[in-house]
Design a protein around this motif. Sequence first.
Motif, mmCIF file in Angstrom:
data_model
loop_
_atom_site.group_PDB
_atom_site.id
_atom_site.type_symbol
_atom_site.label_atom_id
_atom_site.label_comp_id
_atom_site.label_asym_id
_atom_site.label_seq_id
_atom_site.Cartn_x
_atom_site.Cartn_y
_atom_site.Cartn_z
ATOM 1 N N HIS A 148 -13.028 32.256 36.341
ATOM 2 C CA HIS A 148 -12.336 31.772 35.135
ATOM 3 C C HIS A 148 -13.270 30.862 34.360
ATOM 4 C CE1 HIS A 148 -8.622 33.540 36.101
ATOM 5 N NE2 HIS A 148 -8.200 32.658 36.994
ATOM 6 N N TYR A 149 -13.594 31.258 33.167
ATOM 7 C CA TYR A 149 -14.352 30.385 32.262
ATOM 8 C C TYR A 149 -13.977 30.813 30.852
ATOM 9 C CZ TYR A 149 -18.059 27.714 30.059
ATOM 10 O OH TYR A 149 -18.742 26.808 29.272
ATOM 11 N N CYS A 150 -13.542 29.861 30.051
ATOM 12 C CA CYS A 150 -12.956 30.236 28.754
ATOM 13 C C CYS A 150 -13.983 30.846 27.803
ATOM 14 C CB CYS A 150 -12.227 29.047 28.136
ATOM 15 S SG CYS A 150 -13.320 27.660 27.744
ATOM 16 N N GLY A 151 -15.262 30.780 28.162
ATOM 17 C CA GLY A 151 -16.285 31.396 27.312
ATOM 18 C C GLY A 151 -16.525 32.864 27.652
ATOM 19 N N LEU A 152 -15.852 33.387 28.686
ATOM 20 C CA LEU A 152 -16.046 34.797 29.056
ATOM 21 C C LEU A 152 -15.098 35.676 28.239
ATOM 22 C CD1 LEU A 152 -16.210 34.746 32.989
ATOM 23 C CD2 LEU A 152 -18.112 35.142 31.403
ATOM 24 N N PRO A 153 -15.630 36.657 27.490
ATOM 25 C CA PRO A 153 -14.720 37.567 26.792
ATOM 26 C C PRO A 153 -13.823 38.219 27.856
ATOM 27 C CG PRO A 153 -16.993 37.912 26.096
ATOM 28 C CD PRO A 153 -17.037 36.977 27.266
ATOM 29 N N GLY A 154 -12.556 38.295 27.603
ATOM 30 C CA GLY A 154 -11.655 38.855 28.617
ATOM 31 C C GLY A 154 -10.940 37.753 29.384
ATOM 32 N N ASP A 155 -11.459 36.519 29.361
ATOM 33 C CA ASP A 155 -10.745 35.420 30.023
ATOM 34 C C ASP A 155 -9.432 35.184 29.276
ATOM 35 O OD1 ASP A 155 -11.187 33.008 32.034
ATOM 36 O OD2 ASP A 155 -10.280 32.149 30.236
ATOM 37 N N LYS A 156 -8.414 34.795 30.056
ATOM 38 C CA LYS A 156 -7.087 34.546 29.472
ATOM 39 C C LYS A 156 -7.152 33.555 28.303
ATOM 40 C CE LYS A 156 -2.524 32.962 30.906
ATOM 41 N NZ LYS A 156 -1.793 32.176 31.884
ATOM 42 N N TYR A 157 -8.100 32.624 28.351
ATOM 43 C CA TYR A 157 -8.152 31.575 27.333
ATOM 44 C C TYR A 157 -9.276 31.772 26.319
ATOM 45 C CZ TYR A 157 -4.629 29.475 30.179
ATOM 46 O OH TYR A 157 -3.465 29.268 30.861
ATOM 47 N N TYR A 158 -9.883 32.959 26.334
ATOM 48 C CA TYR A 158 -11.021 33.219 25.436
ATOM 49 C C TYR A 158 -10.638 33.000 23.960
ATOM 50 C CZ TYR A 158 -15.027 35.548 23.307
ATOM 51 O OH TYR A 158 -16.135 35.831 22.561
ATOM 52 N N ALA A 159 -9.480 33.582 23.556
ATOM 53 C CA ALA A 159 -9.097 33.493 22.133
ATOM 54 C C ALA A 159 -8.838 32.031 21.741
ATOM 55 C CB ALA A 159 -7.862 34.347 21.868
ATOM 56 N N LEU A 160 -8.129 31.282 22.610
ATOM 57 C CA LEU A 160 -7.871 29.867 22.286
ATOM 58 C C LEU A 160 -9.178 29.083 22.252
ATOM 59 C CD1 LEU A 160 -4.613 28.985 24.293
ATOM 60 C CD2 LEU A 160 -4.889 29.111 21.810
ATOM 61 N N ALA A 161 -10.096 29.432 23.169
ATOM 62 C CA ALA A 161 -11.390 28.737 23.187
ATOM 63 C C ALA A 161 -12.170 29.021 21.910
ATOM 64 C CB ALA A 161 -12.191 29.154 24.417
ATOM 65 N N GLN A 162 -12.086 30.262 21.408
ATOM 66 C CA GLN A 162 -12.788 30.590 20.157
ATOM 67 C C GLN A 162 -12.254 29.726 19.014
ATOM 68 O OE1 GLN A 162 -15.477 32.971 19.818
ATOM 69 N NE2 GLN A 162 -15.300 32.419 21.952
ATOM 70 N N LYS A 163 -10.945 29.438 19.070
ATOM 71 C CA LYS A 163 -10.334 28.630 17.998
ATOM 72 C C LYS A 163 -10.686 27.143 18.151
ATOM 73 C CE LYS A 163 -5.862 27.210 16.120
ATOM 74 N NZ LYS A 163 -4.461 27.544 15.924
ATOM 75 N N TYR A 164 -10.471 26.614 19.368
ATOM 76 C CA TYR A 164 -10.597 25.161 19.539
ATOM 77 C C TYR A 164 -11.977 24.708 20.027
ATOM 78 C CZ TYR A 164 -5.551 25.087 18.985
ATOM 79 O OH TYR A 164 -4.288 25.231 18.476
ATOM 80 N N LEU A 165 -12.724 25.624 20.635
ATOM 81 C CA LEU A 165 -13.993 25.237 21.265
ATOM 82 C C LEU A 165 -15.100 26.211 20.873
ATOM 83 C CD1 LEU A 165 -12.168 24.900 24.674
ATOM 84 C CD2 LEU A 165 -13.101 22.935 23.439
ATOM 85 N N PRO A 166 -15.306 26.387 19.557
ATOM 86 C CA PRO A 166 -16.254 27.426 19.139
ATOM 87 C C PRO A 166 -17.685 27.159 19.595
ATOM 88 C CG PRO A 166 -15.591 26.060 17.273
ATOM 89 C CD PRO A 166 -14.716 25.666 18.418
ATOM 90 N N ASN A 167 -18.014 25.904 19.886
ATOM 91 C CA ASN A 167 -19.383 25.604 20.336
ATOM 92 C C ASN A 167 -19.521 25.557 21.842
ATOM 93 O OD1 ASN A 167 -20.151 25.337 17.634
ATOM 94 N ND2 ASN A 167 -19.390 23.226 17.613
ATOM 95 N N GLY A 168 -18.450 25.928 22.557
ATOM 96 C CA GLY A 168 -18.482 25.875 24.022
ATOM 97 C C GLY A 168 -17.400 24.938 24.507
ATOM 98 N N GLY A 169 -16.940 25.180 25.759
ATOM 99 C CA GLY A 169 -15.858 24.378 26.311
ATOM 100 C C GLY A 169 -16.390 23.191 27.092
ATOM 101 N N SER A 170 -16.830 23.494 28.300
ATOM 102 C CA SER A 170 -17.377 22.438 29.160
ATOM 103 C C SER A 170 -18.291 23.120 30.171
ATOM 104 C CB SER A 170 -16.249 21.692 29.877
ATOM 105 O OG SER A 170 -15.752 22.477 30.945
ATOM 106 N N GLY A 171 -18.805 22.337 31.099
ATOM 107 C CA GLY A 171 -19.671 22.916 32.132
ATOM 108 C C GLY A 171 -18.898 23.306 33.384
#
Length: 429
Positions: free
Chosen positions: A319-342
């Motif tokens: 699980h990592y929100c930067g992986l396409p296909g991750d459950k949170y990918y779309a939300l991460a693209q909206k709120y964390l366009p420069n990356g989420g965390s490490g």
Amino acid sequence: MEKKPKPGTLCVQAGWRPKKGEPRILPIYQSTTFKYETSEQMAKLFDLEEAGYFYTRLQNPTNDAVASKIAALEGGVGAMLTSSGQAAAFYSIFNICSAGDHVVSASAIYGGTFNLFSVTLKKLGIEVTFIDQDSSDEEILKAFRPNTKALFGETIANPAGSVLDIERMARIAHSQGVPLIVDNTFATPVNCRPFEWGADIVIHSTTKYMDGHATSVGGVVVDSGNFDWDAQAEKFPGLTTPDDSYHGLTYTKSFGRAAYHIKATVQLMRDLGSIQAPENAFLLNLGLETLHLRMPCHCTNAQAVAEFLQKDSRVAWVHYCGLPGDKYYALAQKYLPNGGSGVLTFGLKGGRDLSIRFMDSLKLAAIVTHVADARTSVLHPASHTHRQLSDEQLVAAGVTPDLIRFSVGIEDLEDILSDISQALDAATK
Ligand code: PLP
């Protein structure tokens, strides 16, 4: 009008503005107390008639400089440093809740916050209802009651990695006349500024990326200044009616948009303590000076580790929100366009036992309770941070028995990947 500095400039320069002849570097005001010329000068401070320092349990110049740097980074009107992230979470709620009140919180939150909410707040007469942050508006609204005073969630949940739909949550909270409080620890204001999406209060465990070097436990409560407490005066009497402990002063009348964080400082800090030590605030400030450089490196390294693990046939899930296909990918693209965390999570085919063997085989990554600092580290939440939770609570917090929490540091990526590779070989041979 002067151009607003960018986050990188704020990281380095905001907060401490030395005047002529003053030290360029923020000094540590290692003093409990501050001197005045007359008794009346001091009395005015106690009555909040004048602003000034008198006792470090309430305020200290080193702390204030760092708090105002964080407020600038988040886009808030003010902030208060606390001795830990736990204290920040507690104060953020207790500043507007008392016995008989109620809070709605996402269930996918840090285990310590979950304990605070479900055990300790209950003892104080404050009840918390946990919700699935991904359920429909209707489901979430069902949790609200007439005595609900706040909605709480984490931008990126520790350790579940769930990304909060901040704009939607703010809309729901505001429809019920209450503020949205967001724990922005993992994203940091470099990657997400929840106030821009409607959140009202932001908290951090500054112990994590903000310090970034695992030197000092600390926290911060940041006030957007945007919530209209007077419009909900009957819900928030602590802010909108006279405080007897300050001769009948009313925070919203006296301090306007700054009411929430000033009350937290002059009332909660005065009565409960938990101020951050000025020396820790100094170290936190050093960390903040490179936050804008470290976060992109954490995110690039974590993205590469997530992709590497995803390709390995011994890995069951990642699980990592930067992986396409991750459950949170779309939300991460909206709120964390420069990356989420490490921070990412994964499980191995072989379950809990193999996960533990893998962790024990790591050489560069260390098993530590900590997360989100410069050094790569690893933890098994079901055995460590979340071990007090029941199986049901573990599921609600997004923690499966095989879940490994991997906090990718800023070491050389090649070395991090080869450590993972050798540990997978050792654990599965
Ligand atoms: N919030 C989050 C998201 C955390 O990860 C933590 C600690 O891990 C806390 C709050 C609590 O912070 P502290 O350990 O500084 O008390």
